[in-house]
Motif scaffolding. Structure first.
Motif, PDB file in Angstrom:
ATOM      1  N   UNK A   1      -2.768  -1.191  13.598  1.00 34.73           N
ATOM      2  CA  UNK A   1      -1.854  -2.191  12.775  1.00 34.73           C
ATOM      3  C   UNK A   1      -2.419  -2.684  11.613  1.00 34.73           C
ATOM      4  N   UNK A   2      -1.932  -3.304  10.589  1.00 34.40           N
ATOM      5  CA  UNK A   2      -2.336  -3.918   9.423  1.00 34.40           C
ATOM      6  C   UNK A   2      -3.590  -5.085   9.745  1.00 34.40           C
ATOM      7  N   UNK A   3      -4.761  -5.210   9.055  1.00 33.74           N
ATOM      8  CA  UNK A   3      -5.881  -6.315   9.485  1.00 33.74           C
ATOM      9  C   UNK A   3      -5.145  -7.579   9.191  1.00 33.74           C
ATOM     10  N   UNK A   4      -5.789  -8.717   9.664  1.00 27.55           N
ATOM     11  CA  UNK A   4      -5.038 -10.141   9.652  1.00 27.55           C
ATOM     12  C   UNK A   4      -4.989 -10.510   8.261  1.00 27.55           C
ATOM     13  N   UNK A   5      -5.701 -10.053   7.139  1.00 26.65           N
ATOM     14  CA  UNK A   5      -5.600 -10.592   6.051  1.00 26.65           C
ATOM     15  C   UNK A   5      -4.411 -10.125   5.122  1.00 26.65           C
ATOM     16  N   UNK A   6      -4.158  -8.542   5.536  1.00 28.32           N
ATOM     17  CA  UNK A   6      -3.013  -8.197   5.057  1.00 28.32           C
ATOM     18  C   UNK A   6      -1.517  -8.612   5.776  1.00 28.32           C
ATOM     19  N   UNK A   7      -1.915  -8.895   6.935  1.00 31.07           N
ATOM     20  CA  UNK A   7      -0.635  -9.081   7.849  1.00 31.07           C
ATOM     21  C   UNK A   7      -0.251 -10.296   7.447  1.00 31.07           C
ATOM     22  N   UNK A   8      -0.926 -11.303   6.903  1.00 31.70           N
ATOM     23  CA  UNK A   8      -0.558 -12.730   6.413  1.00 31.70           C
ATOM     24  C   UNK A   8       0.373 -12.400   5.099  1.00 31.70           C
ATOM     25  N   UNK A   9      -0.032 -11.427   4.367  1.00 34.15           N
ATOM     26  CA  UNK A   9       0.705 -11.198   3.025  1.00 34.15           C
ATOM     27  C   UNK A   9       1.987 -10.301   3.289  1.00 34.15           C
ATOM     28  N   UNK A  10       1.960  -9.488   4.491  1.00 29.24           N
ATOM     29  CA  UNK A  10       3.115  -8.578   4.946  1.00 29.24           C
ATOM     30  C   UNK A  10       4.178  -9.405   5.600  1.00 29.24           C
ATOM     31  N   UNK A  11       3.880 -10.283   6.507  1.00 24.42           N
ATOM     32  CA  UNK A  11       5.087 -10.696   7.321  1.00 24.42           C
ATOM     33  C   UNK A  11       5.972 -11.710   6.704  1.00 24.42           C
ATOM     34  N   UNK A  12       5.770 -12.647   5.739  1.00 23.82           N
ATOM     35  CA  UNK A  12       6.783 -13.571   4.914  1.00 23.82           C
ATOM     36  C   UNK A  12       7.600 -12.307   4.381  1.00 23.82           C
ATOM     37  N   UNK A  13       7.270 -11.416   3.505  1.00 25.35           N
ATOM     38  CA  UNK A  13       8.246 -10.357   2.844  1.00 25.35           C
ATOM     39  C   UNK A  13       9.056  -9.717   3.843  1.00 25.35           C
ATOM     40  N   UNK A  14       8.500  -9.195   5.047  1.00 23.86           N
ATOM     41  CA  UNK A  14       9.289  -8.645   6.010  1.00 23.86           C
ATOM     42  C   UNK A  14      10.535  -9.230   6.676  1.00 23.86           C
ATOM     43  N   UNK A  15       9.926 -10.452   6.910  1.00 24.05           N
ATOM     44  CA  UNK A  15      10.967 -11.397   7.540  1.00 24.05           C
ATOM     45  C   UNK A  15      12.294 -11.295   6.608  1.00 24.05           C
TER      46      UNK A  15
ATOM     47  N   UNK B   1       0.920  -1.327   0.021  1.00 26.32           N
ATOM     48  CA  UNK B   1       0.168   0.112  -0.007  1.00 26.32           C
ATOM     49  C   UNK B   1       0.823   1.254   0.050  1.00 26.32           C
ATOM     50  N   UNK B   2       2.165   1.149  -0.010  1.00 25.80           N
ATOM     51  CA  UNK B   2       3.211   2.263  -0.068  1.00 25.80           C
ATOM     52  C   UNK B   2       3.309   2.673   1.559  1.00 25.80           C
ATOM     53  N   UNK B   3       2.964   2.237   2.329  1.00 30.36           N
ATOM     54  CA  UNK B   3       3.205   2.841   3.630  1.00 30.36           C
ATOM     55  C   UNK B   3       4.328   1.749   4.436  1.00 30.36           C
ATOM     56  N   UNK B   4       4.617   2.114   5.589  1.00 32.41           N
ATOM     57  CA  UNK B   4       5.531   1.474   6.408  1.00 32.41           C
ATOM     58  C   UNK B   4       5.140   1.000   7.399  1.00 32.41           C
ATOM     59  N   UNK B   5       5.504  -0.167   7.769  1.00 33.81           N
ATOM     60  CA  UNK B   5       4.929  -0.975   9.224  1.00 33.81           C
ATOM     61  C   UNK B   5       6.136  -1.630   9.775  1.00 33.81           C
ATOM     62  N   UNK B   6       6.228  -1.764  11.290  1.00 39.08           N
ATOM     63  CA  UNK B   6       7.182  -2.446  12.023  1.00 39.08           C
ATOM     64  C   UNK B   6       7.098  -4.161  11.415  1.00 39.08           C
ATOM     65  N   UNK B   7       7.917  -4.492  12.072  1.00 43.41           N
ATOM     66  CA  UNK B   7       8.013  -6.057  11.903  1.00 43.41           C
ATOM     67  C   UNK B   7       6.727  -6.788  12.358  1.00 43.41           C
ATOM     68  N   UNK B   8       6.106  -6.153  13.398  1.00 40.55           N
ATOM     69  CA  UNK B   8       4.885  -6.645  13.815  1.00 40.55           C
ATOM     70  C   UNK B   8       3.526  -6.447  12.871  1.00 40.55           C
ATOM     71  N   UNK B   9       3.839  -5.547  12.035  1.00 42.22           N
ATOM     72  CA  UNK B   9       2.750  -4.951  11.394  1.00 42.22           C
ATOM     73  C   UNK B   9       2.052  -3.815  11.742  1.00 42.22           C
ATOM     74  N   UNK B  10       2.664  -3.170  12.794  1.00 48.15           N
ATOM     75  CA  UNK B  10       2.156  -1.503  13.315  1.00 48.15           C
ATOM     76  C   UNK B  10       2.349  -0.732  12.433  1.00 48.15           C
ATOM     77  N   UNK B  11       1.692   0.222  12.153  1.00 51.19           N
ATOM     78  CA  UNK B  11       1.828   1.307  11.248  1.00 51.19           C
ATOM     79  C   UNK B  11       2.992   2.354  11.656  1.00 51.19           C
ATOM     80  N   UNK B  12       3.918   2.748  10.990  1.00 56.03           N
ATOM     81  CA  UNK B  12       5.213   3.628  11.595  1.00 56.03           C
ATOM     82  C   UNK B  12       4.299   5.189  11.592  1.00 56.03           C
ATOM     83  N   UNK B  13       3.184   5.225  10.990  1.00 56.49           N
ATOM     84  CA  UNK B  13       2.696   6.725  11.024  1.00 56.49           C
ATOM     85  C   UNK B  13       1.897   6.610  12.316  1.00 56.49           C
ATOM     86  N   UNK B  14       2.095   7.687  13.113  1.00 54.56           N
ATOM     87  CA  UNK B  14       1.456   7.749  14.533  1.00 54.56           C
ATOM     88  C   UNK B  14       0.616   9.324  14.322  1.00 54.56           C
TER      89      UNK B  14
END
Length: 436
Positions: A405-419, A258-271
């Motif tokens: 945080x990212x919703x669960x559906x997006x988190x499943x896509x995000x985590x493998x790439x993030x790791x 989505x063009x945004x940044x998230x932590x390794x846990x999927x929490x948005x960097x934007x506060x």
């Protein structure tokens, strides 16, 4: 009883010899019919099998090649002359130098929205012109960038335009650095350009005040794109992943689809709030309730942070909110106060200019003013205050609302790439530090 040949009459002997020679000649000398029969015996055709007619294909291919050659010969070969945009140039001057009328220019500019891009020429740009035997402009090329070119072509009495785009090849590179004097210098030393340094600071700008929180020995690592066109390097692209170790604490960020940044846990960097409302430079005075005033010399609580910067430096809203005050006073100079919900208020003092009015709604990162030296001050700087329920808090350390945080559906896509990316970051950092 068969008569002997030597006893036959002479006339009969001649007939027999003539017949024998004729028969022998027929056997030795083959006719066309005999040859065809012989060939058909050697290359007998099989029933049900398909055979290619090589001779027919050759004729067909020759016909295609001939047509292509004729087409190429008929297509006019355009010879382009290039004209570089000089300082003080405009399209009228360039068209005149190229030998084309103002009428042609007017017709081209008013063809469509694409052709109006010609009005955005800058010194250093190059325009390519091609004309026919009648000295008419038949094609104009204007490279808009390293990957896009505007092509304007003459068709009958009108002009058409197309925008050609070259394919970008994206590669990834990594960089690691350690702060000795400033993050800016460390970034340059690690091979980053100005844009990458600022983008990196923007990624972590909700957690780290790059003007105040950095320490010698802090480390950073990032993976970023590099762009190539036809094998030629044209510049850097997006940061894909980054980490920053600040005062022993590790922060990481990974770019999602989505063009945004998230932590390794999927929490948005934007506060909800930025740690600093100005670009990182340096801070002349920290939060200190027992600080002596630099003008009066008296002990006076300094309930905020001063960001020293040149007059005119942009000041942005640290969070979404509503302007509750925008004015001028003897001590504060030009100031802006912003209410963020019911709990938070931020104050911006000594501005050179105010860019918002009372009652106006603002978004995080929106320009609200510029750094100045108005009011009781000794030099150009921004004084920034952060209040929680009416009480001044240190903008550096105040606890801010948690990000989403990212919703669960997006988190499943995000985590493998993030790791994968974060593992590459850690490996690269360790390798680079081991080499020093």
């Amino acid at each position: 009883m068969v008569p002997k040949v030597d006893k036959l009459p002479k006339k009969h002997k001649l007939l027999i010899l003539g017949f024998a020679f004729t028969l022998l000649a027929l056997l030795i000398i083959p006719t066309e019919k005999a040859t065809a029969s012989k060939d058909s015996n050697v290359d007998a055709l099989e029933i049900g099998k398909r055979y290619e007619l090589a001779i027919e294909l050759e004729k067909s291919q020759k016909l295609v090649n001939t047509n292509q050659q004729q087409t190429e010969e008929q297509a006019p070969q355009l010879n382009f002359k290039q004209f570089k945009v000089k300082k003080g140039d405009n399209l009228a001057k360039i068209f005149k130098r190229a030998g084309f009328s103002a009428t042609t220019l007017h017709k081209i500019i008013n063809t469509n929205k694409q052709t109006k891009k010609l009005t955005k020429i800058h010194p250093g740009d190059i325009l390519y012109f091609a004309q026919n035997d009648e000295k008419q402009l038949v094609q104009l090329k204007y490279p808009l960038s390293q990957i896009e070119t505007l092509i304007i072509s003459k068709e009958d009495d009108a002009y058409t335009s197309t925008l050609t785009t070259k394919q970008i090849e994206r590669r990834t590179e990594q960089a690691t650095g350690q702060i000795e004097s400033s993050f800016w210098n460390a970034g340059i030393s690690s091979g980053l350009n100005e844009k990458q340094i600022i983008n990196f600071a923007d990624i972590f700008g909700w957690d780290i005040d790059f003007a105040n929180d950095l320490r010698k020995g802090d480390q950073f690592t990032l993976i970023y794109e590099t762009h190539y066109v036809e094998g030629e390097y044209i510049g850097t692209g997006q940061i894909l992943a980054a980490e920053f170790i600040n005062q022993g604490q590790r922060y990481d960020a990974v770019r999602h689809t989505d063009g945004n940044f998230y932590t390794s846990e999927g929490r948005s960097m934007r506060k909800a709030f930025l740690r600093a409302p100005v670009n990182f430079k340096y801070i002349s005075s920290n939060f200190n309730p027992r600080r002596k005033h630099p003008v009066t010399g008296r002990v006076k609580a300094h309930r905020g942070i001063d960001y020293a910067a040149r007059t005119g430096t942009p000041v942005v809203a640290s969070g979404n909110g509503k302007v509750i005050k925008s004015g001028y006073s003897k001590y504060n100079g030009n100031y802006v106060f912003i209410q963020h919900g019911n709990k938070y208020v931020t104050k911006y003092l000594h501005l050179h200019k105010r860019k918002v009015k009372r009652g106006q709604k603002v978004k995080q990162g929106q320009l609200i003013g510029t750094v100045g030296a108005t009011g009781r001050v000794t030099g150009a700087h921004l004084h920034y205050e952060f209040l929680v329920n009416g009480v001044h808090r240190n903008p550096k350390t105040v606890k801010l609302p948690k990000s989403k945080s990212l919703p669960k559906s997006e988190l499943a896509k995000f985590k493998p790439n993030a790791e994968v990316l974060l593992a590459q970051l850690e490996q690269h950092r360790k390798l680079q530090l081991a080499m020093k």
